[in-house]
Design a protein around this motif. Sequence first.
Motif, short mmCIF file in Angstrom:
data_model
loop_
_atom_site.label_atom_id
_atom_site.label_comp_id
_atom_site.label_asym_id
_atom_site.label_seq_id
_atom_site.Cartn_x
_atom_site.Cartn_y
_atom_site.Cartn_z
N MET A 118 38.37 45.33 52.84
CA MET A 118 38.41 43.87 52.64
C MET A 118 39.35 43.52 51.50
N ASN A 119 39.88 42.33 51.58
CA ASN A 119 40.68 41.76 50.49
C ASN A 119 39.74 40.86 49.68
N ILE A 120 39.47 41.23 48.43
CA ILE A 120 38.42 40.58 47.65
C ILE A 120 38.98 39.97 46.38
N LEU A 121 38.60 38.73 46.10
CA LEU A 121 38.90 38.07 44.84
C LEU A 121 37.67 38.17 43.95
N ILE A 122 37.87 38.65 42.70
CA ILE A 122 36.74 38.79 41.79
C ILE A 122 37.05 38.12 40.46
N THR A 123 36.08 37.43 39.90
CA THR A 123 36.19 36.90 38.55
C THR A 123 35.21 37.67 37.66
N GLY A 124 35.51 37.74 36.36
CA GLY A 124 34.65 38.50 35.46
C GLY A 124 34.81 40.00 35.63
N ALA A 125 35.99 40.43 36.08
CA ALA A 125 36.20 41.85 36.41
C ALA A 125 36.25 42.75 35.19
N THR A 126 36.46 42.19 34.01
CA THR A 126 36.51 43.04 32.81
C THR A 126 35.16 43.10 32.09
N GLY A 127 34.17 42.39 32.59
CA GLY A 127 32.84 42.41 31.99
C GLY A 127 32.09 43.69 32.33
N LEU A 128 30.90 43.83 31.77
CA LEU A 128 30.10 45.04 31.97
C LEU A 128 29.87 45.32 33.44
N ILE A 129 29.41 44.31 34.18
CA ILE A 129 29.13 44.48 35.61
C ILE A 129 30.43 44.51 36.41
N GLY A 130 31.31 43.57 36.11
CA GLY A 130 32.55 43.43 36.88
C GLY A 130 33.43 44.66 36.86
N ALA A 131 33.54 45.32 35.70
CA ALA A 131 34.41 46.50 35.59
C ALA A 131 33.89 47.63 36.46
N GLN A 132 32.58 47.87 36.41
CA GLN A 132 32.01 48.94 37.24
C GLN A 132 32.07 48.60 38.72
N LEU A 133 31.83 47.34 39.03
CA LEU A 133 31.90 46.90 40.43
C LEU A 133 33.32 47.07 40.97
N THR A 134 34.30 46.70 40.18
CA THR A 134 35.70 46.82 40.61
C THR A 134 36.04 48.27 40.92
N LEU A 135 35.61 49.20 40.07
CA LEU A 135 35.86 50.62 40.31
C LEU A 135 35.26 51.08 41.64
N GLN A 136 34.02 50.64 41.92
CA GLN A 136 33.36 51.04 43.16
C GLN A 136 34.03 50.42 44.38
N ARG B 211 44.94 42.68 28.28
CA ARG B 211 43.69 43.41 28.03
C ARG B 211 43.13 43.95 29.33
N ALA B 212 43.19 43.14 30.38
CA ALA B 212 42.65 43.56 31.68
C ALA B 212 43.42 44.75 32.23
N LYS B 213 44.72 44.80 31.99
CA LYS B 213 45.55 45.90 32.48
C LYS B 213 45.13 47.22 31.85
N GLN B 214 44.65 47.15 30.61
CA GLN B 214 44.20 48.36 29.92
C GLN B 214 42.83 48.81 30.40
N LYS B 215 42.06 47.87 30.94
CA LYS B 215 40.68 48.18 31.32
C LYS B 215 40.50 48.47 32.81
N LEU B 216 41.34 47.87 33.64
CA LEU B 216 41.15 47.98 35.09
C LEU B 216 42.20 48.91 35.71
N PRO B 217 41.89 49.51 36.86
CA PRO B 217 42.85 50.39 37.54
C PRO B 217 44.15 49.65 37.88
N ALA B 218 45.23 50.41 37.93
CA ALA B 218 46.55 49.82 38.16
C ALA B 218 46.65 49.16 39.54
N SER B 219 45.80 49.57 40.47
CA SER B 219 45.88 49.00 41.83
C SER B 219 45.35 47.58 41.91
N VAL B 220 44.67 47.11 40.86
CA VAL B 220 44.12 45.75 40.87
C VAL B 220 45.23 44.74 40.60
N THR B 221 45.34 43.74 41.45
CA THR B 221 46.29 42.64 41.22
C THR B 221 45.67 41.65 40.26
#
Length: 295
Positions: free
Chosen positions: A1-19, A36-46
């Motif tokens: 799926m193509n998914i839009l997420i907000t709060g992706a750098t938060g405690l829940i959002g970061a783990q959810l994004t990885l999964q 900051r988000a680029k440092q925390k999230l995988p490079a594949s995240v737009t």
Amino acid sequence: MNILITGATGLIGAQLTLQLIKQAHTITALVRDPHRAKQKLPASVTLISSLAPYTTLDTFDAVINLAGEPIFEHHWTLQQKRRLVESRINLTAQLVKLINASRIPPHTFISGSASGYYGNQDAQIVTENTPPTNTFPSQLCQRWETEALGAKTRVCLLRTGIVLSNMGGALAKMLPLYRLGLGGKLGSGKQYWAWIALDDMVKGILFLLDNKPCQGAFNLVSPNPIPQTHFNHTLASILKRPAFANVPEFILRLILGERAQLLLDSQNIMPEKLLSQGFVFAYPELKSALQAILK
């Protein structure tokens, strides 16, 4: 799926994004600070910093809305309360407007809420059908949910309890005190705390995303809420530390003001709808959850 997420750098959002990435979904994250988000999230995240370029959300299959000003960080002045409301309501309203303007809207909108919806319920068992109260957290959650339910698609609301993780949130703030032997009873200690392990929180969101019959409000909490004094003894025992401190209710209210209700409200909440849909918790019991988290 193509998914839009907000709060992706938060405690829940970061783990959810990885999964979600592990499951081969394509992720676009709305963030306040792309660097900051680029440092925390995988490079594949737009990464996007605004919804302004979008007139619809036709290109997305699902939207997961987890953004919101942290509720416990600052005193609830009138200005801070306004910030808490606007950070949730305004963004949710934007997302709903774009969903409703879509020719082929996302099939699922998962939006945050909190167990604060119920306020203080003493020892009575609370389910998704229990009516809300008139406290500020309850009114905030009610407005947030009402806004989300305006989306013309399948909507799931996350009434989230205390999320347990050593990477952030309430437990991470407690651990230094407990390791110093300064843990203890808050108020009477009889108030029920509704909690959930971070792994189960993420697992629950994924479950709602994949199960089309699920819609409406869901309590994202363990099926075993416990009195605060039990939480206190369990955590201290695992850490092999004493926990004899006792902070009276009036001291908590003096220091924290209105925010003290987040620690003192009793919420004996059951995840009735999740269980009825067949969801299985990895960590239904507090002791095993804490042991896994602190291993």
